[in-house]
Scaffold this active site. Structure first.
Site, PDB file in Angstrom:
ATOM      1  CB  SER A 141       0.838   7.870   2.387  1.00 15.65           C
ATOM      2  OG  SER A 141       1.933   7.475   3.182  1.00 15.65           O
ATOM      3  CD  GLU A 239       0.052   2.479   0.057  1.00 18.15           C
ATOM      4  OE1 GLU A 239       1.258   2.384  -0.287  1.00 18.15           O
ATOM      5  OE2 GLU A 239      -0.316   3.269   0.943  1.00 18.15           O
ATOM      6  CG  HIS A 308       4.135   5.302  -0.920  1.00 20.57           C
ATOM      7  ND1 HIS A 308       3.197   4.520  -0.286  1.00 20.57           N
ATOM      8  CD2 HIS A 308       4.355   6.372  -0.118  1.00 20.57           C
ATOM      9  CE1 HIS A 308       2.857   5.097   0.867  1.00 20.57           C
ATOM     10  NE2 HIS A 308       3.551   6.210   0.986  1.00 20.57           N
TER      11      HIS A 308
END
Length: 338
Positions: A141, A239, A308
């Site tokens: 992230s 992502e 995630h």
């Protein structure tokens, strides 16, 4: 924060800002990438909060997680600090990263969580010193910023995978342990009997190259900075979470216009958690991915266990891999640790 305390902290971290990028490049051979030492039972891992705020309970839970793996923990000095929505000031958060790399008792550095804030501290990191003390650094992230910058500026293999507050379940550990503890060259493949983990082919074929990527939103925000690695013949993965499809479209357009997409040799899109089509009329995510990637005629697939989600791969940035778009596999061609 009291003025005296601020001056002390600033003095400790001054080294991080003393080096111009030309100096860093002069001392770091861009052709040689270092693999950090593997983890062993009994090692100490350093826990840091370089982005969003964490709670004491998060540290308690993480300590139990790592104890179950036979690891001890050492906490960053400012891990529980608060500065707005950040886990301390930029100087404090950068200090903890720099100190963990310099600390000989710490064998790996694991971020507690993502959120936002890592981009703010990139100019405060001592990339030369980090190069001198190569260690595993793990996260995903917002931690994408640190992984890419350290990979690019210090030329160290970094690892996209679980943060300390992630679910360290059997699937995640089945990839993390062989890669980080055993120095294995593993092949990553989804559990295809699970509907949510089905891989969709964008372009068939196989491709080889060094692996690079991370969170698409974070990576896009770094374009134009000196903290990104090269893209030529790379296997690029991405992502994201909570982005409407038109935003994914916008970020892919940004990568295309920056000349990145036409340099890569393979493409993997992981999971886009809670990424909704948005208001009608709209596109589906796979339509947007195909529109940008199919014309490149490179092997590419969508749906890899990256991002995630509870079940995560551990992806080594800077290591040679081979992807097979039809089987949805990522095969390491070399160990990622020494």
């Amino acid at each position: 924060m009291k003025r005296r305390q601020f001056i002390t902290i600033a003095g400790i971290t001054t080294l991080a800002t003393q080096f111009s990028f030309s100096t860093v490049q002069a001392e770091i051979n861009p052709q040689i990438i270092i693999k950090p030492p593997r983890l062993q039972i009994g090692d100490t891992v350093g826990l840091v909060a370089p982005a969003g705020i964490i709670e004491a309970k998060d540290i308690e839970d993480a300590t139990k997680t790592f104890a179950a793996l036979g690891l001890k923990v050492k906490l960053g000095k400012y891990i529980l600090e608060r500065y707005g929505y950040l886990a301390g000031t930029d100087i404090q958060r950068a200090h903890d990263i720099n100190r963990m790399f310099a600390d000989k008792s710490v064998k790996a550095i694991i971020a507690m969580r993502g959120g936002w804030g890592c981009n703010r501290i990139l100019s405060l990191l001592n990339y030369i010193d980090i190069r001198k003390h190569p260690k595993i650094i793990l996260g995903y992230s917002d931690i994408t910023s640190l992984l890419l910058a350290i990979n690019a500026r210090s030329r160290i293999v970094t690892f996209h995978g679980a943060v300390a507050t992630s679910t360290w379940n059997e699937f995640t550990l089945s990839y993390l342990k062989p890669i980080l503890f055993d120095a294995g060259s593993v092949t990553m493949q989804n559990l295809n009997h699970i509907e949510a983990a089905r891989v969709e082919v964008i372009n068939p074929g196989k491709a080889k190259g060094k692996l690079v990527g991370g969170n698409l939103s974070v990576l896009s925000s770094m374009l134009g900075s000196p903290y990104l690695p090269g893209w030529n013949r790379r296997i690029f993965f991405a992502e994201d979470i909570g982005e409407d499809v038109y935003r994914i479209d916008r970020m892919l357009a940004q990568l295309k216009n920056a000349g990145i997409l036409n340099q890569i040799s393979g493409f993997i899109f992981g999971q886009c958690t809670n990424c909704k089509p948005g208001d009608e009329p709209t596109f589906k995510l796979n339509q947007v991915l195909k529109e940008y990637i199919q014309p490149l005629k490179i092997p590419a697939f969508y749906g890899s266990m990256i991002g995630h989600v509870k079940d995560k791969f551990t992806l080594p940035l800077g290591v040679d891999v081979e992807i097979d778009a039809v089987s949805g596999t990522i095969k390491m061609l070399e160990p990622a640790v020494s």
